[in-house]
Design a protein around this motif. Structure first.
Motif, short mmCIF file in Angstrom:
data_model
loop_
_atom_site.label_atom_id
_atom_site.label_comp_id
_atom_site.label_asym_id
_atom_site.label_seq_id
_atom_site.Cartn_x
_atom_site.Cartn_y
_atom_site.Cartn_z
N GLY A 255 0.79 -1.22 0.00
CA GLY A 255 0.00 0.00 0.00
C GLY A 255 0.82 1.26 0.00
N LYS A 256 2.12 1.16 0.31
CA LYS A 256 2.96 2.35 0.30
C LYS A 256 3.88 2.31 -0.92
N GLU A 257 4.87 1.44 -0.86
CA GLU A 257 5.79 1.32 -2.00
C GLU A 257 5.29 0.31 -3.02
N SER A 258 4.32 -0.51 -2.64
CA SER A 258 3.78 -1.52 -3.55
C SER A 258 2.27 -1.56 -3.41
N PRO A 259 1.54 -2.08 -4.41
CA PRO A 259 0.08 -2.06 -4.35
C PRO A 259 -0.45 -2.90 -3.20
N ALA A 260 -1.59 -2.49 -2.68
CA ALA A 260 -2.14 -3.09 -1.47
C ALA A 260 -2.84 -4.41 -1.75
N LEU A 261 -2.69 -5.33 -0.81
CA LEU A 261 -3.40 -6.61 -0.82
C LEU A 261 -4.13 -6.74 0.51
N LEU A 262 -5.44 -6.92 0.46
CA LEU A 262 -6.24 -7.12 1.66
C LEU A 262 -6.81 -8.54 1.64
N SER A 263 -6.53 -9.31 2.69
CA SER A 263 -7.05 -10.67 2.80
C SER A 263 -8.07 -10.76 3.92
N VAL A 264 -9.15 -11.49 3.64
CA VAL A 264 -10.28 -11.60 4.57
C VAL A 264 -10.29 -13.00 5.16
N PHE A 265 -10.26 -13.08 6.48
CA PHE A 265 -10.34 -14.35 7.19
C PHE A 265 -11.58 -14.35 8.08
N GLY A 266 -12.29 -15.47 8.07
CA GLY A 266 -13.41 -15.64 8.99
C GLY A 266 -14.60 -14.79 8.64
#
Length: 506
Positions: A345-356
């Protein structure tokens, strides 16, 4: 270089579609890719309740219960066709939890969530009609409280529909087989599993909402060196012919500390579930085991006068919950709350993972997910979904019976049961499906039960249905009534209709 999309969501379950809907409503460009059908896995295999989770109070998950209880009436208002109130009866079992503990738990349940429309808890006598019907005579006292029902798979489809109506692109039968960071963007490779056609898109943010495949997505598709712990837990249900005629649901305490629901289901049946079993195999191949069938039959037979046996079972379904592994020793104690993990999200694109997560809290999950990625997306609007109806749900929560009557007035050839099913599935969209029909014959080919061509075309054209399973078990529960030959006819029709649509589009 500008990305093709601001946000790409992988996974067409309740969390993925909820995030996609919320994000596009805030002004982001969104693509959602689902490798199967919408709600094709866990999100169509729930107990179909919008509830706080009474038993979670025993594990001190007060925040989760409060969050879920607050969502009951929010979701009821947003979708009064597919969400409706239920009254649950909790019999007092003298050999299990004491009555004072049950009263305390239900007091908290009544007051944690800001209940306004749902009626409060009360004590009921179970040795009197109608509640004595079917129950063993040793259960004479119980507690009655409120929660809500939801057509779980339809909740997913309606979120996808609203997202699409607002500009999102929804791709079903489309698998993400590679996602790599290239500079400040994600390069995401997709494959249509029906045609084999491959495509590549770019995005600023990638959301991994792959449910039971969330860890596989991280390790196999994204190529992450580290994956968070995910605990796969199987939950199974059985369906039997209706065990009693009144409209209350039962919540039964079991000797192992679990609880089992017995719920009036599709008019003529009773739904019984669920189990909690750690699961290690392919989530796409999940099925109920003989041990689970026996467990559920035995659990409810402790309460009903007539024993429920495996010979009574007319249908089963199972799903795999992708719970966050909090180290609980027993699957039933593992947290049902969601965990959101953000990388980059800063130097590289953001990845958001959803658990539960729980189906009840999907809308809050979406808000919290977008809160985490807001710095990387061009939103022009804040939170908005709490007061926005889902497609077909633009009527007052207390006017459902009036809506059914109005539909029958407009289409006198509809029987009460048919009109009620349409209204529960489609709400005010029912009139768009029926159109200018003046008789039942105007609805086109009859596939069995009360399924007609007009509805099938709507499901294909507006709701991404492609197979008889999509229609019979996810867009509806007509699979309980359609025969094998009915389903063969339906699949043949779908094949021809989809071919015609493809030809017209070429």
């Amino acid at each position: 270089m500008a990305p093709d999309y601001d946000l790409v969501v992988i996974g067409g379950g309740i969390n993925g579609t909820g995030i996609a809907r919320d994000a596009v409503g805030r002004g982001a460009s969104v693509l959602l890719a689902e490798m199967g059908d919408l709600a094709g896995a866990t999100s169509s295999a729930s107990t179909k309740l919008i509830h706080g989770g009474l038993r979670y109070l025993e594990y001190y998950e007060f925040d989760l219960v409060r969050k879920a209880l607050k969502e009951r009436e929010v979701l009821w208002r947003a979708a009064p066709h597919i969400v409706w109130p239920l009254r649950f009866i909790l019999p007092h079992h003298k050999d299990l939890r004491p009555a004072w503990l049950l009263r305390l738990g239900l007091f908290l349940y009544d007051h944690l969530g800001g209940r306004k429309l749902l009626p409060a808890t009360k004590t009921v006598k179970l040795d009197r009609a109608p509640f004595s019907e079917g129950l063993k005579s040793l259960f004479s006292k119980g507690f009655e409280y409120s929660d809500c029902w939801v057509e779980d798979a339809r909740l997913v489809v309606l979120n996808a529909r609203d997202a699409a109506d607002r500009g999102a692109e929804i791709l079903t039968r489309t698998k993400c087989y590679s996602a790599r960071r290239e500079g400040k963007l994600w390069r995401i490779d997709l494959r249509n599993l029906e045609t084999g056609e491959e495509s590549t898109v770019t995005a600023s943010v990638l959301v991994n909402a792959a449910g039971p495949w969330v860890a596989d997505m991280l390790s196999g598709v994204v190529g992450a060196n580290r994956t968070s712990n995910v605990r796969l837990v199987k939950g199974s249900h059985i369906v039997v012919p209706r065990l009693y005629t009144h409209d209350r649901c039962f919540i039964f305490q079991n000797g192992d500390g679990r609880i089992i629901f017995a719920i009036p289901y599709e008019t003529d049946f009773t739904l019984i579930g669920t189990t909690d079993v750690d699961y290690q195999s392919d989530p796409g191949e999940v099925t109920i085991s003989n041990d689970e069938v026996s467990y559920l039959c035995k659990a409810v037979s402790e309460y009903f006068e007539r024993a429920v046996t495996k010979d009574d079972v007319v249908h089963t379904y199972s799903g795999v919950r992708p719970l966050y592994d909090d180290g609980a020793e027993d699957a039933k104690a593992a947290t049902r709350d969601y965990v959101l993990e953000l990388e980059g999200g800063k130097e590289s694109p953001a990845l958001l993972s959803v658990f539960g997560g729980k189906i009840t809290t999907y809308r809050k999950l979406a808000e919290h997910a977008l809160e985490k990625v807001t710095p990387f997306l061009p939103f022009n609007k804040g939170i908005w979904t709490a007061n926005a109806p889902l497609p077909g749900g633009d009527f007052d929560v207390l006017s459902f019976a009036d809506q059914v009557s109005g539909l029958r007035d407009s289409y006198p050839f509809l029987g009460e049961r048919f009109a009620k099913r349409l209204m529960h599935a489609y709400g005010t969209d029912s009139q768009h499906i029926l159109g200018g029909a003046k008789s039942i014959a105007d609805l086109g080919h009859h596939f069995g039960a009360d399924l007609y061509e007009a509805e099938v075309k709507w499901l294909v054209d507006r709701e991404w249905a492609r197979t008889s399973d999509d229609i019979a078990w996810r867009r509806s529960k007509l699979g309980l009534r359609l025969t094998g030959s009915d389903l063969v006819k339906l699949d043949r029709y779908l094949s021809d209709y989809l071919a015609q649509k493809a030809g017209a589009a070429a």
